[in-house]
Design an enzyme around this catalytic site. Structure first.
Site, PDB file in Angstrom:
ATOM      1  N   VAL A  13       0.840  -1.207   0.000  1.00 37.67           N
ATOM      2  CA  VAL A  13       0.000   0.000   0.000  1.00 37.67           C
ATOM      3  C   VAL A  13       0.879   1.263   0.000  1.00 37.67           C
ATOM      4  O   VAL A  13       0.362   2.373   0.017  1.00 37.67           O
ATOM      5  CB  VAL A  13      -0.982  -0.011   1.208  1.00 37.67           C
ATOM      6  N   HIS A  18      -4.363  -4.229  -3.141  1.00 38.86           N
ATOM      7  CA  HIS A  18      -4.823  -4.101  -1.756  1.00 38.86           C
ATOM      8  C   HIS A  18      -4.979  -2.641  -1.339  1.00 38.86           C
ATOM      9  O   HIS A  18      -4.993  -2.337  -0.148  1.00 38.86           O
ATOM     10  CB  HIS A  18      -3.839  -4.818  -0.806  1.00 38.86           C
ATOM     11  N   CYS A  48     -14.467   6.692   1.013  1.00 45.46           N
ATOM     12  CA  CYS A  48     -15.641   7.114   1.794  1.00 45.46           C
ATOM     13  C   CYS A  48     -16.580   5.918   1.961  1.00 45.46           C
ATOM     14  O   CYS A  48     -17.034   5.317   0.979  1.00 45.46           O
ATOM     15  CB  CYS A  48     -16.388   8.239   1.062  1.00 45.46           C
ATOM     16  N   CYS A  86     -20.215   7.206   0.337  1.00 47.83           N
ATOM     17  CA  CYS A  86     -20.468   7.332  -1.121  1.00 47.83           C
ATOM     18  C   CYS A  86     -19.495   6.513  -1.955  1.00 47.83           C
ATOM     19  O   CYS A  86     -19.543   6.519  -3.174  1.00 47.83           O
ATOM     20  CB  CYS A  86     -20.399   8.817  -1.517  1.00 47.83           C
ATOM     21  N   CYS A 127     -15.727  13.830   3.835  1.00 42.69           N
ATOM     22  CA  CYS A 127     -15.498  13.345   2.470  1.00 42.69           C
ATOM     23  C   CYS A 127     -15.657  14.526   1.510  1.00 42.69           C
ATOM     24  O   CYS A 127     -16.691  15.218   1.542  1.00 42.69           O
ATOM     25  CB  CYS A 127     -16.534  12.258   2.147  1.00 42.69           C
ATOM     26  N   CYS A 155     -19.180  13.714  -0.618  1.00 42.62           N
ATOM     27  CA  CYS A 155     -20.539  13.778  -0.052  1.00 42.62           C
ATOM     28  C   CYS A 155     -20.604  14.566   1.242  1.00 42.62           C
ATOM     29  O   CYS A 155     -21.672  14.771   1.814  1.00 42.62           O
ATOM     30  CB  CYS A 155     -21.070  12.355   0.182  1.00 42.62           C
ATOM     31  N   GLY A 185       9.468 -10.648  -3.249  1.00 46.39           N
ATOM     32  CA  GLY A 185       9.304 -10.171  -1.875  1.00 46.39           C
ATOM     33  C   GLY A 185       7.963 -10.450  -1.248  1.00 46.39           C
ATOM     34  O   GLY A 185       7.432  -9.627  -0.505  1.00 46.39           O
ATOM     35  N   SER A 218       5.591 -13.575   0.856  1.00 49.92           N
ATOM     36  CA  SER A 218       5.627 -14.882   1.529  1.00 49.92           C
ATOM     37  C   SER A 218       4.632 -15.842   0.903  1.00 49.92           C
ATOM     38  O   SER A 218       4.633 -17.035   1.187  1.00 49.92           O
ATOM     39  CB  SER A 218       5.283 -14.697   3.016  1.00 49.92           C
ATOM     40  N   LEU A 220      13.710 -13.477  -0.225  1.00 50.19           N
ATOM     41  CA  LEU A 220      14.767 -13.777   0.763  1.00 50.19           C
ATOM     42  C   LEU A 220      14.795 -15.265   1.089  1.00 50.19           C
ATOM     43  O   LEU A 220      15.839 -15.862   1.318  1.00 50.19           O
ATOM     44  CB  LEU A 220      14.482 -12.957   2.031  1.00 50.19           C
TER      45      LEU A 220
END
Ligand code: BV8
Length: 228
Positions: free
Chosen positions: A93, A109, A117, A120, A136, A139, A175, A177, A202
């Site tokens: 993220v 993700h 929001c 909305c 927001c 809205c 990278g 798992s 790794l």
């Protein structure tokens, strides 16, 4: 890379580790004595919205203080030069792929630097804290949450990801798992559709069995070597 035209790259927390962002395995139980699975769920948010907002506000603030590493930069070079299809599907993220210059990036993700929001369903580029319950911009409701896909929620743009996997000649996992679905299932999908599969990590991930080749080491070393 002979007779390879279309590539799908999947990245996980391990590609950002050398930039100083904790992976989930490291931070799994370390954040205010909460398991990420408990905090990164709609139930966790309903139970204690302030705790969850603070968890993501802290990560949003932290990501501003780190920089892309050699692995992000190598993928950005590949993105700039590769004439075939290329899709960098990231479970992360953070915005390090984009800050390295990559363009063909898909955040399955969600993203720390975006707010969703709950009322909305609009998504807004966002870099400020959400703890103070800002309104927001769409809205006007005080219903903004982190624009992050929690456990039990549907990841973004799955159709686009599966379409890319169907066209892929090469699937590279970097990278991760391989512990979280549906991302962990992409390698099997790609392989069964005829793509070659390569793991750069790794350690061997949970889906290592499905890779034609698996190289162990740090992404900051393995990815530039693979791209060059
Ligand atoms: C869904 C955003 C369905 C939040 C995240 C039982 C079986 C199968 C599936 C399930 C099940 N029970 C529940 C499920 C579903 C669940 C799931 O998979 N659970 C797991 C725990 C079993 N999945 C979901 O809920 C997903 N949604 O299934 O929806 C649905 C269907 C219809 C309608 C509605 C819904 C949604 C999952 C998304 C959750 N959100 N992130 C946030 O970021 O806060 S997941 C989060 O954890 C990450 O995004 C990532 O996906 C995952 C952690 O994985 P990694 O990125 O791989 O990180 P990790 O630390 O684990 O590993 C790092 C790796 O890097 C390691 O291997 C390490 O060795 C390596 N490494 C470290 N340093 C380096 C390195 N490698 C190279 N160089 C280095 N320097």
């Amino acid at each position: 890379m002979t007779n390879i035209r279309n590539i799908v790259v999947l990245t996980g927390a391990g590609i950002s580790a050398e930039s100083g962002i904790d992976t989930f395995r490291d931070a799994g139980g370390l954040w205010e004595q909460h398991r990420v699975e408990d905090v990164a769920t709609p139930e966790g948010f309903a139970r204690d919205p302030e705790l969850v907002q603070r968890f993501y506000d802290a990560r949003r603030e932290a990501v501003r203080k780190v920089s892309p590493n050699a692995a992000h930069e190598a993928l950005a070079r590949l993105d700039a030069e590769w004439e075939g299809d290329l899709l960098i599907v990231t479970q992360n993220v953070d915005d390090l792929h984009e800050r390295a210059g990559a363009k063909r990036v898909l955040h399955m993700h969600g993203e720390l630097l975006s707010a969703l929001c709950s009322r909305c369903e609009a998504r807004h580029r966002w870099s400020a804290p959400l703890l103070g319950q800002p309104s927001c911009p769409g809205c006007g409701e005080q219903a903004l949450r982190p624009d992050v896909v929690w456990f039990g929620e549907m990841p973004y743009e799955m159709d686009r990801i599966y379409a890319a996997l169907h066209r892929a000649d090469l699937f590279v996992s970097i990278g991760t798992s391989g512990a979280v679905y549906p991302a962990a299932g992409f390698v099997r999908e790609a392989r069964e559709l005829g793509a070659r599969t390569l793991e750069l990590n790794l350690e061997r991930g949970e889906g290592s069995y499905w890779f034609d080749e698996s190289r162990q080491g740090k992404a900051g070393k393995l990815v530039p070597e693979w791209v060059s």
